[in-house]
Design an enzyme around this catalytic site. Structure first.
Site, mmCIF file in Angstrom:
data_model
loop_
_atom_site.group_PDB
_atom_site.id
_atom_site.type_symbol
_atom_site.label_atom_id
_atom_site.label_comp_id
_atom_site.label_asym_id
_atom_site.label_seq_id
_atom_site.Cartn_x
_atom_site.Cartn_y
_atom_site.Cartn_z
ATOM 1 N N HIS A 1 0.726 -1.166 0.234
ATOM 2 C CA HIS A 1 0.092 -0.009 -0.024
ATOM 3 C C HIS A 1 0.681 1.203 0.060
ATOM 4 O O HIS A 1 0.598 2.273 -0.121
ATOM 5 C CB HIS A 1 -0.994 0.071 1.176
ATOM 6 C CG HIS A 1 -0.282 0.200 2.710
ATOM 7 N ND1 HIS A 1 -0.160 -0.785 3.510
ATOM 8 C CD2 HIS A 1 -0.070 1.410 2.913
ATOM 9 C CE1 HIS A 1 0.375 -0.192 4.468
ATOM 10 N NE2 HIS A 1 0.510 1.091 4.349
ATOM 11 N N ASP B 1 0.272 -7.647 1.478
ATOM 12 C CA ASP B 1 0.483 -6.280 1.492
ATOM 13 C C ASP B 1 2.128 -6.096 1.527
ATOM 14 O O ASP B 1 2.736 -5.321 2.308
ATOM 15 C CB ASP B 1 -0.075 -5.318 2.840
ATOM 16 C CG ASP B 1 -0.054 -4.054 2.730
ATOM 17 O OD1 ASP B 1 0.337 -3.615 1.678
ATOM 18 O OD2 ASP B 1 -0.224 -3.134 3.681
ATOM 19 N N ASN C 1 5.610 4.704 9.013
ATOM 20 C CA ASN C 1 6.265 3.733 9.488
ATOM 21 C C ASN C 1 5.945 2.442 8.479
ATOM 22 O O ASN C 1 6.693 1.646 8.545
ATOM 23 C CB ASN C 1 5.986 3.240 10.860
ATOM 24 C CG ASN C 1 6.920 3.881 11.892
ATOM 25 O OD1 ASN C 1 6.529 4.920 12.430
ATOM 26 N ND2 ASN C 1 8.344 3.624 11.844
ATOM 27 N N SER C 2 4.921 2.441 7.579
ATOM 28 C CA SER C 2 4.581 1.516 7.020
ATOM 29 C C SER C 2 5.477 0.879 6.099
ATOM 30 O O SER C 2 6.418 1.555 5.290
ATOM 31 C CB SER C 2 3.323 1.639 5.776
ATOM 32 O OG SER C 2 2.158 1.694 6.432
ATOM 33 N N GLY D 1 -7.899 -26.851 -2.691
ATOM 34 C CA GLY D 1 -9.054 -26.995 -3.597
ATOM 35 C C GLY D 1 -10.504 -27.250 -2.795
ATOM 36 O O GLY D 1 -11.237 -27.785 -3.347
ATOM 37 N N VAL D 2 -10.517 -26.716 -1.459
ATOM 38 C CA VAL D 2 -11.311 -26.781 -0.698
ATOM 39 C C VAL D 2 -12.286 -25.666 -0.213
ATOM 40 O O VAL D 2 -11.549 -24.725 0.032
ATOM 41 C CB VAL D 2 -11.411 -27.926 0.452
ATOM 42 C CG1 VAL D 2 -10.859 -28.940 0.117
ATOM 43 C CG2 VAL D 2 -10.190 -27.188 1.304
ATOM 44 N N ILE E 1 -14.000 -23.812 3.275
ATOM 45 C CA ILE E 1 -13.910 -24.415 4.522
ATOM 46 C C ILE E 1 -14.722 -23.516 5.279
ATOM 47 O O ILE E 1 -14.969 -22.267 5.113
ATOM 48 C CB ILE E 1 -12.575 -24.525 5.177
ATOM 49 C CG1 ILE E 1 -11.780 -23.286 4.823
ATOM 50 C CG2 ILE E 1 -11.794 -25.851 4.283
ATOM 51 C CD1 ILE E 1 -10.417 -23.030 5.422
#
Length: 524
Positions: free
Chosen positions: A145, A175, A249-250, A306-307, A309
């Site tokens: 971001h 991110d 700070n990102s 491939g499930v 849940i």
């Protein structure tokens, strides 16, 4: 005001309104930097003191001094459409010699009209943080971001050198972004990732970054919590720290006391936008693998099971005969996926994946995503109360997302041999009216041809079924992991469960398009 999670709160965007305030701060900072750095303080008793002063905590000056060179400021610019109106704010008067004079010059000189006559444009500049992980190749890591939608990206080093950066790859799910600069133009200092799994609550950590444009800022605190889920993505597993983290700070690093990066500072909780001692960092154990894939492929290549849940609640665990509510309940199988061959079935509970325990539903996506594509792994499941191990070869998540997207909203044009006309048999159970699934009910509720079971035609208000969100048009496909094809089957299964002393019935429901989910309904 209720505290709010700012998922992008640590990104610093320069605004005109704050320019004058920042300029004053920068002038003060510039003055402070001319003073010689003090040596480590030595505790000495005061002349007239009755008792000597206690020594303070150990200094982290040597640790910070060796790391500051590897932490960088990320500066981005983006041209957006805009117009200059009567309320436009003029450029503030900056103190002479301000280190951000050039920055504000660039910001304001581009606020004029668009050369193409498009109604005017404005260049928006933002600041974030990052760190070098490979000095020879010029690899820099930051948050996605921080650089999202940027037209230009520059990396500013602690000694004042600025280099243009190219984007290597990004991952929106975690991110994370990887940049590259020309290492031949500047001597770089790199840091390495540490093992975030070894970090404990209470361990000391150090954050270095660029809060509010004040580069090279060092803050110290402890790890205050681990495994935080802040609902920012599918792999949330944040380290929580009270080391001061603010906007800007990102993308900056969170270090342990050995100088290893154990987290990437990403988000804060704050009612005002400033630090209140609750910051979040992406753990290095997750970030390091993503960075490696972005460097190698320019994209992520995650494992895929491939499930579909859902969580295992106490009611579901009781209905399945499990002693504790743990694991991930398989609610559906993606067609064409790795387990479409029946290896894993709807109703199975996955409790261990490739040697890693699955205590909660959210543990499974992380474990699968961190596994290599094509790897054969052991998956421990509970099926109808019996624990067993199956072998699964993982597919690629990015391919699976395309399959799942194609599957949604598309029904197979298969014939259904059940219910070929005739009078519809109905029944009432658990606050629901149910009926046979035939051409008439399919047409009435828009149910796909490949969905089979017993259709819910009506749900009584304030009933147990209504409490669980069951709606008319949904189809009951299984009860207590046994298939049902008629209203009589449903009545028989409910009756059998009551005779067994069960308090809840576990239903597998299919939506009109075939999406599966499990619910438990009280039978008292």
């Amino acid at each position: 005001m209720t505290p709010q999670i700012f998922l992008r709160a640590t990104r610093k965007t320069v605004t005109v309104a704050a320019a004058a305030l920042l300029a004053g701060a920068f002038a003060s900072q510039s003055f402070a930097q001319t003073a010689p750095a003090p040596s480590a303080p030595v505790a000495t008793p005061r002349a007239n003191s009755a008792q000597p002063l206690a020594a303070g905590p150990a200094s982290v000056a040597d640790l910070a001094d060796g790391l500051l060179g590897a932490v960088v400021n990320i500066s981005t610019s983006q041209t957006v459409k805009g117009t200059e109106g009567p309320g436009a704010v003029p450029m503030p008067q900056l103190p002479e010699g301000s280190p951000f004079q050039d920055f504000f010059d660039d910001f304001f000189k581009d606020r004029g009209g668009d050369k193409d006559g498009g109604g005017g444009s404005q260049k928006v500049q933002s600041l974030g943080s990052g760190f070098v992980v490979d000095a020879e190749q010029g690899i820099v890591v930051t948050n996605n971001h921080v650089i999202a939608d940027a037209d230009d990206i520059e990396v500013n080093f602690s000694d004042g050198v600025t280099l243009k950066a190219e984007l290597v790859g990004t991952d929106t799910k975690t991110d994370i972004a990887v940049l590259k600069v020309d290492a031949k133009k500047h001597k770089l200092t790199a840091v390495k990732f540490g093992d975030s799994n070894k970090m404990r609550i209470g361990d000391w950590v150090m954050a270095i970054g660029n809060p509010f444009g004040l580069g090279g800022t060092v803050t110290v605190g402890i790890i205050s919590a681990r495994n935080r889920d802040i609902n920012s993505g599918p792999y949330d597993d944040f380290i929580q720290t009270d080391a001061a983290i603010n906007r800007g700070n990102s993308g900056g690093p969170l270090f342990n006391m050995y100088g290893e990066v154990i987290g990437i500072n990403t988000a804060i909780i704050s009612p005002s936008g400033g630090s209140i001692g609750i910051g979040f960092s992406i753990p290095a154990q997750l970030a390091a693998g993503v960075v490696d894939q972005l460097r190698e492929f320019g994209e992520t290549r995650r494992g895929w099971l491939g499930v579909r849940i859902q969580p295992v609640t106490d009611d579901i665990a009781e209905s399945l005969g499990m002693k504790t509510s743990k694991g991930a309940l398989v609610a559906g199988i993606i067609k064409g996926g790795p387990v479409d061959n029946g290896t894993v079935q709807p109703g199975d509970v996955i409790i261990k994946f490739d040697g890693k325990d699955v205590e909660e539903m959210r543990d499974l996506p992380r474990a699968v995503a961190e596994s290599p594509v094509g790897k054969a792994v052991d998956v421990v499941i509970v099926r109808k109360g019996v624990e067993q191990t199956v072998k699964v070869t993982l597919g690629r998540l990015e391919d699976g997302e395309k399959l799942a997207g194609n599957e949604e909203g598309s029904g197979d044009e298969q014939s259904d041999d059940e219910g070929n006309g005739g009078e519809v048999a109905t029944a009432s159970v658990l606050g629901m009216s149910i009926g046979e699934l035939n051409d008439e009910t399919r047409s009435k509720f828009g149910i796909a041809a490949d969905v089979s079971g017993v259709v819910v035609t009506e749900v009584a208000k304030d009933s147990a079924a209504a409490e669980r969100g069951i709606q008319a048009g949904e189809v009951i496909t299984e009860i207590a992991q046994e298939s049902v094809a008629s209203p009589k089957d449903v009545m028989d299964r409910i009756g059998a469960l009551k005779e067994q002393g069960r308090k809840n019935a576990l239903l597998m429901l299919a939506s009109k398009t075939g999406e599966l989910r499990f619910v438990t309904i009280r039978m008292d």
